[in-house]
Design a protein around this motif. Sequence first.
Motif, PDB file in Angstrom:
ATOM      1  N   ALA A 145      32.342  -7.506 -33.116  1.00 38.36           N
ATOM      2  CA  ALA A 145      33.842  -8.346 -33.256  1.00 38.36           C
ATOM      3  C   ALA A 145      34.028  -8.496 -34.790  1.00 38.36           C
ATOM      4  O   ALA A 145      33.161  -8.908 -35.654  1.00 38.36           O
ATOM      5  N   PHE A 146      35.328  -8.344 -35.267  1.00 38.52           N
ATOM      6  CA  PHE A 146      35.649  -8.377 -36.520  1.00 38.52           C
ATOM      7  C   PHE A 146      35.599 -10.310 -36.934  1.00 38.52           C
ATOM      8  O   PHE A 146      35.402 -10.247 -37.891  1.00 38.52           O
ATOM      9  N   SER A 147      35.890 -10.734 -35.910  1.00 36.20           N
ATOM     10  CA  SER A 147      35.893 -12.149 -36.022  1.00 36.20           C
ATOM     11  C   SER A 147      34.293 -12.792 -36.211  1.00 36.20           C
ATOM     12  O   SER A 147      34.188 -13.754 -36.625  1.00 36.20           O
ATOM     13  N   ALA A 189      42.270 -10.320 -27.168  1.00 37.56           N
ATOM     14  CA  ALA A 189      41.011  -9.647 -26.723  1.00 37.56           C
ATOM     15  C   ALA A 189      41.426  -8.053 -27.521  1.00 37.56           C
ATOM     16  O   ALA A 189      40.537  -7.279 -27.184  1.00 37.56           O
ATOM     17  N   CYS A 243      29.438 -16.673 -26.856  1.00 37.89           N
ATOM     18  CA  CYS A 243      28.488 -15.887 -27.577  1.00 37.89           C
ATOM     19  C   CYS A 243      29.666 -14.868 -28.107  1.00 37.89           C
ATOM     20  O   CYS A 243      30.792 -14.552 -27.683  1.00 37.89           O
ATOM     21  N   ASP A 254      30.358 -11.150 -30.047  1.00 40.00           N
ATOM     22  CA  ASP A 254      29.909  -9.696 -30.410  1.00 40.00           C
ATOM     23  C   ASP A 254      29.323  -9.305 -31.606  1.00 40.00           C
ATOM     24  O   ASP A 254      30.160  -9.739 -32.356  1.00 40.00           O
ATOM     25  N   LYS A 310      46.506 -11.865 -35.493  1.00 42.51           N
ATOM     26  CA  LYS A 310      46.737 -12.260 -33.989  1.00 42.51           C
ATOM     27  C   LYS A 310      47.484 -13.379 -33.925  1.00 42.51           C
ATOM     28  O   LYS A 310      47.936 -13.598 -33.036  1.00 42.51           O
ATOM     29  N   THR A 360      39.236 -13.886 -27.568  1.00 43.60           N
ATOM     30  CA  THR A 360      39.159 -13.992 -26.369  1.00 43.60           C
ATOM     31  C   THR A 360      37.783 -13.776 -25.840  1.00 43.60           C
ATOM     32  O   THR A 360      37.204 -12.974 -26.086  1.00 43.60           O
ATOM     33  N   VAL A 361      37.140 -14.911 -25.074  1.00 43.83           N
ATOM     34  CA  VAL A 361      35.949 -15.018 -24.667  1.00 43.83           C
ATOM     35  C   VAL A 361      35.757 -15.682 -23.195  1.00 43.83           C
ATOM     36  O   VAL A 361      36.616 -16.508 -22.809  1.00 43.83           O
ATOM     37  N   ASN A 362      34.787 -15.222 -22.458  1.00 47.10           N
ATOM     38  CA  ASN A 362      34.685 -15.951 -21.226  1.00 47.10           C
ATOM     39  C   ASN A 362      33.246 -16.393 -21.144  1.00 47.10           C
ATOM     40  O   ASN A 362      32.553 -16.755 -20.143  1.00 47.10           O
ATOM     41  N   SER A 363      32.314 -15.889 -22.128  1.00 52.99           N
ATOM     42  CA  SER A 363      30.961 -16.510 -22.356  1.00 52.99           C
ATOM     43  C   SER A 363      30.777 -17.947 -22.625  1.00 52.99           C
ATOM     44  O   SER A 363      29.908 -18.287 -23.414  1.00 52.99           O
TER      45      SER A 363
HETATM   46  C1  LIG Z   1      38.057 -11.847 -20.436  1.00 50.91           C
HETATM   47  C2  LIG Z   1      37.413 -11.439 -21.777  1.00 50.91           C
HETATM   48  C3  LIG Z   1      36.617 -12.135 -22.091  1.00 50.91           C
HETATM   49  C4  LIG Z   1      35.792 -11.745 -23.080  1.00 50.91           C
HETATM   50  N1  LIG Z   1      34.429 -12.276 -23.526  1.00 50.91           N
HETATM   51  C5  LIG Z   1      34.003 -12.019 -24.667  1.00 50.91           C
HETATM   52  C6  LIG Z   1      32.923 -12.838 -25.050  1.00 50.91           C
HETATM   53  O1  LIG Z   1      32.509 -13.969 -24.480  1.00 50.91           O
HETATM   54  N2  LIG Z   1      32.436 -12.700 -26.335  1.00 50.91           N
HETATM   55  C7  LIG Z   1      32.848 -11.641 -27.055  1.00 50.91           C
HETATM   56  O2  LIG Z   1      32.439 -11.613 -28.342  1.00 50.91           O
HETATM   57  N3  LIG Z   1      33.721 -10.651 -26.780  1.00 50.91           N
HETATM   58  C8  LIG Z   1      34.537 -11.040 -25.615  1.00 50.91           C
HETATM   59  N4  LIG Z   1      35.587 -10.379 -25.205  1.00 50.91           N
HETATM   60  C9  LIG Z   1      36.009  -9.140 -26.086  1.00 50.91           C
HETATM   61  C10 LIG Z   1      36.848  -9.716 -27.325  1.00 50.91           C
HETATM   62  O3  LIG Z   1      37.947 -10.518 -26.913  1.00 50.91           O
HETATM   63  C11 LIG Z   1      37.485  -8.412 -28.018  1.00 50.91           C
HETATM   64  O4  LIG Z   1      36.100  -7.407 -28.257  1.00 50.91           O
HETATM   65  C12 LIG Z   1      38.118  -8.837 -29.106  1.00 50.91           C
HETATM   66  O5  LIG Z   1      38.911  -7.428 -29.603  1.00 50.91           O
HETATM   67  C13 LIG Z   1      37.380  -9.066 -30.395  1.00 50.91           C
HETATM   68  O6  LIG Z   1      38.204  -9.107 -31.383  1.00 50.91           O
HETATM   69  P1  LIG Z   1      37.869  -8.969 -32.911  1.00 50.91           P
HETATM   70  O7  LIG Z   1      37.201  -7.876 -32.863  1.00 50.91           O
HETATM   71  O8  LIG Z   1      39.167  -9.261 -33.581  1.00 50.91           O
HETATM   72  O9  LIG Z   1      36.888 -10.271 -33.396  1.00 50.91           O
HETATM   73  C14 LIG Z   1      36.355 -10.597 -23.973  1.00 50.91           C
HETATM   74  C15 LIG Z   1      37.395  -9.990 -23.477  1.00 50.91           C
HETATM   75  C16 LIG Z   1      37.846 -10.294 -22.478  1.00 50.91           C
HETATM   76  C17 LIG Z   1      39.363  -9.617 -21.871  1.00 50.91           C
END
Ligand SMILES: Cc1cc2nc3c(=O)[nH]c(=O)nc-3n(C[C@H](O)[C@H](O)[C@H](O)COP(=O)(O)O)c2cc1C
Length: 161
Positions: A57-59, A86, A52, A54, A92, A35-38
């Motif tokens: 993130a595992f992904s 998220a 973007c 992080d 997932k 889930t992303v909003n960037s």
């Molecule tokens: C509304 C919302 C927006 C998010 N936007 C981002 C984003 O833009 N980039 C990002 O890396 N994580 C974002 N996250 C956090 C990831 O969804 C979260 O860290 C997720 O567990 C990563 O999954 P992974 O560790 O399996 O890759 C967001 C979470 C929410 C609820």
Amino acid sequence: MTVDARSFRNACGLFGTGVIIATCADPSGAPVGVTVNSFSSVSLDPPLVLFCIDHRAFSRTAFRDAKTFALNVLADDQQSLADRFARASADKFSGLDYVQGHGGAPVLPGALATFECDVEAQYPGGDHDILVGRVAAVDIGPDEAKPLLYFGGAYRALAER
Ligand SMILES: Cc1cc2nc3c(=O)[nH]c(=O)nc-3n(C[C@H](O)[C@H](O)[C@H](O)COP(=O)(O)O)c2cc1C
């Protein structure tokens, strides 16, 4: 001058956004999503978008190595998907309906729109990677569908003025 981290996060949260599930296939072909909003549109010609990811993130590794990704813009009845993607989880996509789109990146039925992209560029962005995609296909959902929104750390629904 240093900016307080909490104030910065709070200020970023005051920019209302849609909610997207970014997807790709890992090297074994398994579906990956987060889930992303960037999200931002970048260029009309050529058609470019970005998001973007992080470093924590595992992904991240899967997206770093992928040649394609898809950005699924969620509809307001898809908050459970936003919650599911998220949270870090190995599975997932378990029980989830999806279609393998461009390059194997999952396209989620019922999304408002999906951007299917070839990776155009990757840039360092502090503790995130900036992934720029060249849009190879767009899928538009039902006309009457409404967006899932995110503002002030909470999901929101669109209100008519
Ligand atoms: C509304 C919302 C927006 C998010 N936007 C981002 C984003 O833009 N980039 C990002 O890396 N994580 C974002 N996250 C956090 C990831 O969804 C979260 O860290 C997720 O567990 C990563 O999954 P992974 O560790 O399996 O890759 C967001 C979470 C929410 C609820």
